[in-house]
Design a protein around this motif. Structure first.
Motif, PDB file in Angstrom:
ATOM      1  N   SER A  14      39.200  20.811  -3.364  1.00  0.00           N
ATOM      2  CA  SER A  14      39.296  20.416  -1.801  1.00  0.00           C
ATOM      3  C   SER A  14      38.448  19.745  -1.454  1.00  0.00           C
ATOM      4  O   SER A  14      38.003  19.203  -0.318  1.00  0.00           O
ATOM      5  N   LYS A  15      36.865  20.108  -1.867  1.00  0.00           N
ATOM      6  CA  LYS A  15      35.526  19.647  -1.281  1.00  0.00           C
ATOM      7  C   LYS A  15      35.106  18.597  -2.171  1.00  0.00           C
ATOM      8  O   LYS A  15      33.759  18.510  -2.289  1.00  0.00           O
ATOM      9  N   LEU A  16      35.932  18.240  -3.035  1.00  0.00           N
ATOM     10  CA  LEU A  16      35.443  17.087  -4.042  1.00  0.00           C
ATOM     11  C   LEU A  16      34.194  17.975  -4.962  1.00  0.00           C
ATOM     12  O   LEU A  16      33.446  16.848  -5.186  1.00  0.00           O
ATOM     13  N   ALA A  18      31.881  19.726  -4.075  1.00  0.00           N
ATOM     14  CA  ALA A  18      30.542  19.691  -3.495  1.00  0.00           C
ATOM     15  C   ALA A  18      29.702  21.124  -3.770  1.00  0.00           C
ATOM     16  O   ALA A  18      30.537  22.150  -3.981  1.00  0.00           O
ATOM     17  N   LYS A  51      39.434  13.300  -9.222  1.00  0.00           N
ATOM     18  CA  LYS A  51      38.721  12.533  -8.193  1.00  0.00           C
ATOM     19  C   LYS A  51      37.119  12.719  -8.278  1.00  0.00           C
ATOM     20  O   LYS A  51      36.793  11.692  -8.157  1.00  0.00           O
ATOM     21  N   ALA A  55      30.771  15.826  -5.573  1.00  0.00           N
ATOM     22  CA  ALA A  55      30.432  14.531  -4.514  1.00  0.00           C
ATOM     23  C   ALA A  55      29.153  14.936  -3.635  1.00  0.00           C
ATOM     24  O   ALA A  55      29.015  14.374  -2.593  1.00  0.00           O
ATOM     25  N   ALA A  57      25.784  17.685  -2.651  1.00  0.00           N
ATOM     26  CA  ALA A  57      25.531  18.838  -2.196  1.00  0.00           C
ATOM     27  C   ALA A  57      26.403  18.917  -1.122  1.00  0.00           C
ATOM     28  O   ALA A  57      26.714  18.040  -0.371  1.00  0.00           O
ATOM     29  N   ASP A  58      26.645  20.432  -0.610  1.00  0.00           N
ATOM     30  CA  ASP A  58      27.588  20.674   0.611  1.00  0.00           C
ATOM     31  C   ASP A  58      27.105  19.981   1.745  1.00  0.00           C
ATOM     32  O   ASP A  58      25.824  20.690   2.471  1.00  0.00           O
ATOM     33  N   ILE A  59      27.577  19.148   2.386  1.00  0.00           N
ATOM     34  CA  ILE A  59      26.800  18.551   3.534  1.00  0.00           C
ATOM     35  C   ILE A  59      26.932  19.486   4.774  1.00  0.00           C
ATOM     36  O   ILE A  59      26.102  19.650   5.505  1.00  0.00           O
ATOM     37  N   LEU A  62      23.749  21.163   4.242  1.00  0.00           N
ATOM     38  CA  LEU A  62      22.656  20.722   4.390  1.00  0.00           C
ATOM     39  C   LEU A  62      22.413  20.348   6.177  1.00  0.00           C
ATOM     40  O   LEU A  62      21.320  20.157   6.750  1.00  0.00           O
ATOM     41  N   PHE A  98      33.821  10.805  -8.683  1.00  0.00           N
ATOM     42  CA  PHE A  98      32.629  10.783  -8.009  1.00  0.00           C
ATOM     43  C   PHE A  98      31.228  11.727  -8.195  1.00  0.00           C
ATOM     44  O   PHE A  98      31.633  12.694  -8.602  1.00  0.00           O
ATOM     45  N   LEU A 100      27.792  11.652  -6.802  1.00  0.00           N
ATOM     46  CA  LEU A 100      26.979  11.215  -5.700  1.00  0.00           C
ATOM     47  C   LEU A 100      25.875  12.335  -5.523  1.00  0.00           C
ATOM     48  O   LEU A 100      26.307  13.561  -5.427  1.00  0.00           O
ATOM     49  N   PRO A 124      23.301   8.574  -2.235  1.00  0.00           N
ATOM     50  CA  PRO A 124      23.450   8.171  -0.790  1.00  0.00           C
ATOM     51  C   PRO A 124      22.661   8.733   0.112  1.00  0.00           C
ATOM     52  O   PRO A 124      23.132   8.764   1.379  1.00  0.00           O
ATOM     53  N   LEU A 128      22.579   9.542   4.928  1.00  0.00           N
ATOM     54  CA  LEU A 128      22.741  10.592   5.871  1.00  0.00           C
ATOM     55  C   LEU A 128      21.476  11.207   6.411  1.00  0.00           C
ATOM     56  O   LEU A 128      21.184  12.189   6.890  1.00  0.00           O
TER      57      LEU A 128
HETATM   58  N1  COA Z   1      29.831  18.004   1.281  1.00  0.00           N
HETATM   59  C1  COA Z   1      30.743  18.607   1.972  1.00  0.00           C
HETATM   60  N2  COA Z   1      32.041  18.325   1.754  1.00  0.00           N
HETATM   61  C2  COA Z   1      32.322  17.166   1.317  1.00  0.00           C
HETATM   62  C3  COA Z   1      31.420  16.433   0.452  1.00  0.00           C
HETATM   63  C4  COA Z   1      30.162  16.696   0.268  1.00  0.00           C
HETATM   64  N3  COA Z   1      28.973  16.392  -0.138  1.00  0.00           N
HETATM   65  N4  COA Z   1      32.007  15.533  -0.090  1.00  0.00           N
HETATM   66  C5  COA Z   1      33.455  15.616   0.274  1.00  0.00           C
HETATM   67  N5  COA Z   1      33.420  16.549   1.061  1.00  0.00           N
HETATM   68  C6  COA Z   1      34.783  16.982   1.692  1.00  0.00           C
HETATM   69  C7  COA Z   1      35.395  16.186   2.823  1.00  0.00           C
HETATM   70  O1  COA Z   1      34.450  16.578   4.133  1.00  0.00           O
HETATM   71  C8  COA Z   1      36.924  16.473   2.559  1.00  0.00           C
HETATM   72  O2  COA Z   1      36.959  17.832   3.421  1.00  0.00           O
HETATM   73  P1  COA Z   1      38.085  18.072   4.560  1.00  0.00           P
HETATM   74  O3  COA Z   1      39.387  17.655   3.586  1.00  0.00           O
HETATM   75  O4  COA Z   1      37.899  19.399   4.821  1.00  0.00           O
HETATM   76  O5  COA Z   1      37.806  17.000   5.777  1.00  0.00           O
HETATM   77  C9  COA Z   1      36.868  16.476   1.348  1.00  0.00           C
HETATM   78  O6  COA Z   1      35.994  16.872   0.663  1.00  0.00           O
HETATM   79  C10 COA Z   1      37.682  15.443   0.913  1.00  0.00           C
HETATM   80  O7  COA Z   1      36.770  14.190   1.108  1.00  0.00           O
HETATM   81  P2  COA Z   1      37.252  13.028   1.868  1.00  0.00           P
HETATM   82  O8  COA Z   1      35.857  12.525   2.288  1.00  0.00           O
HETATM   83  O9  COA Z   1      38.381  13.203   2.692  1.00  0.00           O
HETATM   84  O10 COA Z   1      37.545  11.887   0.344  1.00  0.00           O
HETATM   85  P3  COA Z   1      37.595  10.352   0.667  1.00  0.00           P
HETATM   86  O11 COA Z   1      38.383  10.150  -0.789  1.00  0.00           O
HETATM   87  O12 COA Z   1      37.964   9.848   1.654  1.00  0.00           O
HETATM   88  O13 COA Z   1      36.119   9.933   0.336  1.00  0.00           O
HETATM   89  C11 COA Z   1      33.793  10.349  -0.511  1.00  0.00           C
HETATM   90  C12 COA Z   1      35.340  10.387  -0.663  1.00  0.00           C
HETATM   91  C13 COA Z   1      33.146  10.877  -1.946  1.00  0.00           C
HETATM   92  C14 COA Z   1      33.395   8.530  -0.501  1.00  0.00           C
HETATM   93  C15 COA Z   1      33.454  10.839   0.616  1.00  0.00           C
HETATM   94  O14 COA Z   1      34.076  12.499   0.574  1.00  0.00           O
HETATM   95  C16 COA Z   1      31.972  11.113   0.850  1.00  0.00           C
HETATM   96  O15 COA Z   1      31.170  10.242   1.151  1.00  0.00           O
HETATM   97  N6  COA Z   1      31.262  12.335   0.601  1.00  0.00           N
HETATM   98  C17 COA Z   1      30.007  12.659   0.721  1.00  0.00           C
HETATM   99  C18 COA Z   1      29.253  12.089  -0.248  1.00  0.00           C
HETATM  100  C19 COA Z   1      27.745  12.214   0.045  1.00  0.00           C
HETATM  101  O16 COA Z   1      27.087  11.745   0.719  1.00  0.00           O
HETATM  102  N7  COA Z   1      27.156  13.030  -0.945  1.00  0.00           N
HETATM  103  C20 COA Z   1      25.594  13.351  -0.939  1.00  0.00           C
HETATM  104  C21 COA Z   1      25.463  14.400  -0.225  1.00  0.00           C
HETATM  105  S1  COA Z   1      23.585  14.755   0.006  1.00  0.00           S
END
Ligand code: COA
Length: 251
Positions: A14-16, A18, A51, A55, A57-59, A62, A98, A100, A124, A128
């Motif tokens: 649910s948090k991809l 993270a 998916k 994705a 570290a948990d933002i 951070l 993903f 990332l 990426p 941020l």
């Molecule tokens: N940390 C915390 N939560 C994250 C996360 C991360 N790195 N990546 C995704 N999530 C969460 C989203 O906040 C969302 O949570 P919510 O449903 O409670 O709002 C859920 O995972 C699904 O992600 P969402 O953004 O809705 O999916 P998307 O298909 O629209 O986009 C990404 C996918 C990967 C493009 C996008 O989630 C993203 O850019 N994530 C951050 C990637 C990143 O910058 N990582 C490096 C961190 S240093």
């Protein structure tokens, strides 16, 4: 578990997937356990769901950090990645979506990486307002060269699986539905080889990467000497001469 393989899936779909602190701690503990488990020949790291591998570290974690806990967070992530890198067993990344930031850094700490055709890989962090902190600034240039790495790090845009293959970031690309089976097949080929030879070969490459050519060759010769004293070597050589498959001493 699947035979001699251990499949470790980061499980926060649910948090991809993270990486929060608990996930990092749990992953660390799992790698320690699997490294010490003689029944495990190789480890596959992947992500739950179709998916994301991971994705990042948990933002939300951070976002709250300051100087001291920022450094602490980087150190904890780095320790996990180094543990994987130095694990005695082959560790393969099945990048199923993903990968990332910390997710790509996790994949970079593995010995080899295979991606699904829908995967997107990148660092990426600069988008941020931070920099990679789990080893990405060090491992990515060592893998793909500093010019390509600097573009990925400074531009912050992910690449798709085919581009990742072209630049040497992944070893192969498979349709998503086949990815895990294909990676298992590759891992099983590795597991069919001598377990001590695998550990020492990995050690030679990993430790040698931080050495001069001369020191690295010395290390290789030392490890070659060690492997030459093992029953494993005797079995490997004898099996070849007797035209049979080796029976490795794996518990
Ligand atoms: N940390 C915390 N939560 C994250 C996360 C991360 N790195 N990546 C995704 N999530 C969460 C989203 O906040 C969302 O949570 P919510 O449903 O409670 O709002 C859920 O995972 C699904 O992600 P969402 O953004 O809705 O999916 P998307 O298909 O629209 O986009 C990404 C996918 C990967 C493009 C996008 O989630 C993203 O850019 N994530 C951050 C990637 C990143 O910058 N990582 C490096 C961190 S240093």
């Amino acid at each position: 578990r699947d035979g001699h393989l251990a499949i470790v899936a980061v499980n926060r779909p649910s948090k991809l997937n993270a990486l929060d602190n608990l996930t990092i701690e749990q992953l660390d503990g799992v790698i320690v356990d699997l490294e010490g488990d003689d029944a495990v020949g190789a480890i596959i790291v992947t992500g739950k769901g179709d998916k994301a591998f991971v994705a990042g570290a948990d933002i939300t974690v951070l976002a709250k950090q300051g100087v001291l806990d920022g450094k602490d967070n980087a150190r904890k992530g780095q320790a996990l990645m180094s543990r994987i890198e130095n694990c005695k067993k082959p560790v393969l990344a099945a990048v199923n979506g993903f990968a990332l930031g910390g997710g790509l850094e996790l994949a970079l700490s593995c010995d080899v990486r295979f991606a699904s055709d829908n995967a997107k890989l990148g660092l990426p962090e600069v988008s941020l307002g931070i920099i990679p902190g789990y080893g990405g600034t060090q491992r990515l240039p060592r893998l793909v060269g500093s010019g390509v790495a600097l573009q990925l790090i400074l531009q912050g845009d992910p690449v798709d699986a085919q581009e990742a293959l072209r630049i040497g970031l992944v070893n192969g690309v498979f349709p998503q539905a086949e990815l895990l089976d294909q990676v298992k097949a590759i891992a099983n080929r590795m597991v069919s080889r001598g377990p001590t030879a695998l550990a020492l070969a990995k050690q030679a490459v990993r430790r040698g990467a931080h050495m001069s050519m001369q020191d690295g060759l010395e290390l290789e010769a030392d490890l070659f000497g060690i492997i030459s004293s093992t029953d494993e070597m005797k079995e490997g050589m004898t099996a070849f001469l007797e035209k049979r498959k080796p029976g490795w001493l794996r518990k």
